[in-house]
Structure formats: C-alpha cells, structure tokens
Design a protein around this motif. Sequence first.
Motif, PDB file in Angstrom:
ATOM      1  N   ARG A   1       0.858  -1.191   0.000  1.00 41.57           N
ATOM      2  CA  ARG A   1       0.000   0.000   0.000  1.00 41.57           C
ATOM      3  C   ARG A   1       0.891   1.237   0.000  1.00 41.57           C
ATOM      4  NH1 ARG A   1      -4.555  -0.612   4.546  1.00 41.57           N
ATOM      5  NH2 ARG A   1      -2.831  -1.287   5.836  1.00 41.57           N
ATOM      6  N   SER A   2       0.427   2.279  -0.640  1.00 44.25           N
ATOM      7  CA  SER A   2       1.174   3.534  -0.642  1.00 44.25           C
ATOM      8  C   SER A   2       0.992   4.231   0.705  1.00 44.25           C
ATOM      9  CB  SER A   2       0.673   4.450  -1.759  1.00 44.25           C
ATOM     10  OG  SER A   2      -0.614   4.935  -1.441  1.00 44.25           O
ATOM     11  N   VAL A   3       1.852   5.196   0.974  1.00 49.37           N
ATOM     12  CA  VAL A   3       1.741   5.964   2.208  1.00 49.37           C
ATOM     13  C   VAL A   3       0.377   6.647   2.281  1.00 49.37           C
ATOM     14  CG1 VAL A   3       2.690   7.923   3.491  1.00 49.37           C
ATOM     15  CG2 VAL A   3       4.228   6.251   2.471  1.00 49.37           C
ATOM     16  N   ALA A   4      -0.115   7.147   1.169  1.00 49.66           N
ATOM     17  CA  ALA A   4      -1.438   7.781   1.140  1.00 49.66           C
ATOM     18  C   ALA A   4      -2.531   6.769   1.487  1.00 49.66           C
ATOM     19  CB  ALA A   4      -1.703   8.392  -0.223  1.00 49.66           C
ATOM     20  N   ASP A   5      -2.412   5.558   0.977  1.00 43.99           N
ATOM     21  CA  ASP A   5      -3.386   4.512   1.301  1.00 43.99           C
ATOM     22  C   ASP A   5      -3.334   4.164   2.780  1.00 43.99           C
ATOM     23  OD1 ASP A   5      -4.252   4.341  -1.326  1.00 43.99           O
ATOM     24  OD2 ASP A   5      -2.938   2.647  -1.808  1.00 43.99           O
TER      25      ASP A   5
ATOM     26  N   ARG B   1       0.802 -11.324  13.951  1.00 41.59           N
ATOM     27  CA  ARG B   1       1.145  -9.950  13.570  1.00 41.59           C
ATOM     28  C   ARG B   1       0.548  -8.917  14.505  1.00 41.59           C
ATOM     29  NH1 ARG B   1       1.342  -8.878   7.334  1.00 41.59           N
ATOM     30  NH2 ARG B   1       2.600 -10.656   6.788  1.00 41.59           N
ATOM     31  N   TRP B   2       1.292  -7.837  14.678  1.00 48.82           N
ATOM     32  CA  TRP B   2       0.739  -6.661  15.320  1.00 48.82           C
ATOM     33  C   TRP B   2      -0.071  -5.895  14.286  1.00 48.82           C
ATOM     34  CZ3 TRP B   2       0.347  -5.702  20.238  1.00 48.82           C
ATOM     35  CH2 TRP B   2       1.262  -6.241  21.122  1.00 48.82           C
ATOM     36  N   ILE B   3      -1.245  -5.465  14.663  1.00 49.09           N
ATOM     37  CA  ILE B   3      -2.084  -4.614  13.836  1.00 49.09           C
ATOM     38  C   ILE B   3      -2.186  -3.271  14.557  1.00 49.09           C
ATOM     39  CG2 ILE B   3      -4.357  -4.307  12.789  1.00 49.09           C
ATOM     40  CD1 ILE B   3      -2.731  -6.701  11.674  1.00 49.09           C
ATOM     41  N   ILE B   4      -1.849  -2.207  13.866  1.00 47.27           N
ATOM     42  CA  ILE B   4      -1.757  -0.886  14.468  1.00 47.27           C
ATOM     43  C   ILE B   4      -2.940  -0.036  14.027  1.00 47.27           C
ATOM     44  CG2 ILE B   4      -0.348   1.220  14.544  1.00 47.27           C
ATOM     45  CD1 ILE B   4       2.041  -0.767  13.897  1.00 47.27           C
ATOM     46  N   VAL B   5      -3.501   0.696  14.975  1.00 52.49           N
ATOM     47  CA  VAL B   5      -4.570   1.644  14.678  1.00 52.49           C
ATOM     48  C   VAL B   5      -3.893   2.872  14.061  1.00 52.49           C
ATOM     49  CG1 VAL B   5      -6.424   3.040  15.644  1.00 52.49           C
ATOM     50  CG2 VAL B   5      -5.945   0.763  16.589  1.00 52.49           C
ATOM     51  N   THR B   6      -4.147   3.105  12.789  1.00 51.95           N
ATOM     52  CA  THR B   6      -3.440   4.140  12.035  1.00 51.95           C
ATOM     53  C   THR B   6      -3.601   5.530  12.656  1.00 51.95           C
ATOM     54  OG1 THR B   6      -3.782   2.813  10.048  1.00 51.95           O
ATOM     55  CG2 THR B   6      -3.060   5.056   9.722  1.00 51.95           C
ATOM     56  N   ALA B   7      -4.756   5.844  13.174  1.00 56.64           N
ATOM     57  CA  ALA B   7      -4.977   7.164  13.792  1.00 56.64           C
ATOM     58  C   ALA B   7      -4.022   7.399  14.956  1.00 56.64           C
ATOM     59  CB  ALA B   7      -6.424   7.298  14.246  1.00 56.64           C
ATOM     60  N   SER B   8      -3.614   6.332  15.642  1.00 53.87           N
ATOM     61  CA  SER B   8      -2.707   6.503  16.776  1.00 53.87           C
ATOM     62  C   SER B   8      -1.315   6.939  16.318  1.00 53.87           C
ATOM     63  CB  SER B   8      -2.628   5.231  17.629  1.00 53.87           C
ATOM     64  OG  SER B   8      -1.928   4.206  16.952  1.00 53.87           O
ATOM     65  N   LEU B   9      -0.966   6.645  15.068  1.00 51.79           N
ATOM     66  CA  LEU B   9       0.325   7.097  14.535  1.00 51.79           C
ATOM     67  C   LEU B   9       0.326   8.612  14.387  1.00 51.79           C
ATOM     68  CD1 LEU B   9       0.858   4.427  11.734  1.00 51.79           C
ATOM     69  CD2 LEU B   9       1.866   4.441  14.028  1.00 51.79           C
TER      70      LEU B   9
ATOM     71  N   ARG C   1       7.165   2.520   7.473  1.00 50.87           N
ATOM     72  CA  ARG C   1       7.301   3.253   6.210  1.00 50.87           C
ATOM     73  C   ARG C   1       6.557   4.582   6.284  1.00 50.87           C
ATOM     74  NH1 ARG C   1       5.723  -0.521   2.626  1.00 50.87           N
ATOM     75  NH2 ARG C   1       3.653   0.326   2.335  1.00 50.87           N
ATOM     76  N   TYR C   2       5.378   4.586   6.864  1.00 53.32           N
ATOM     77  CA  TYR C   2       4.550   5.793   6.985  1.00 53.32           C
ATOM     78  C   TYR C   2       5.258   6.874   7.809  1.00 53.32           C
ATOM     79  CZ  TYR C   2       0.477   8.622   8.327  1.00 53.32           C
ATOM     80  OH  TYR C   2      -0.398   9.653   8.543  1.00 53.32           O
TER      81      TYR C   2
END
Length: 64
Positions: free
Chosen positions: A3-7, A47-55, A21-22
């Motif tokens: 996935r791209s950084v935008a995705d 796998r660890w799954i990360i909540v993107t909003a927390s980044l 990468r993000y």
Amino acid sequence: MKRSVADIKHAPTCTVMEAARYLGISRETIRSLIKSEEIKAFYMGTRWIIVTASLDKWVERRAS
C-alpha cells in the motif's frame, strides 16, 4: 500488494512494516512504541495490527 503511504494514512489499521514506512522510522522503533503503549495496536495471529490514527496522534504529541 504494497500500500502507498497515502493509502496507509486513510486505512483504519496497518502493519508494523507499513507504520514504519509511513513514519520513516524502523520496525524495531514501532515495536518499542507498541510495547510502551505510545501507539495503539493489537496482536492478531502472528502480527501486530496498528490503529493508524494513533500514529498521527503520536506525531502530534512529539511535535508539541
């Protein structure tokens, strides 16, 4: 498929590799942030799954 950084930014969750990468940091640093609970994540299978909003919240806290 990568996935791209935008995705990644618009996805609700991402992997450790995608988060690294993000943010432009290492996977080990992402794992450290998970262990210290600075970013929200949960373990699913192997796998660890990360909540993107927390980044984004982590970046905002660091910028303040």
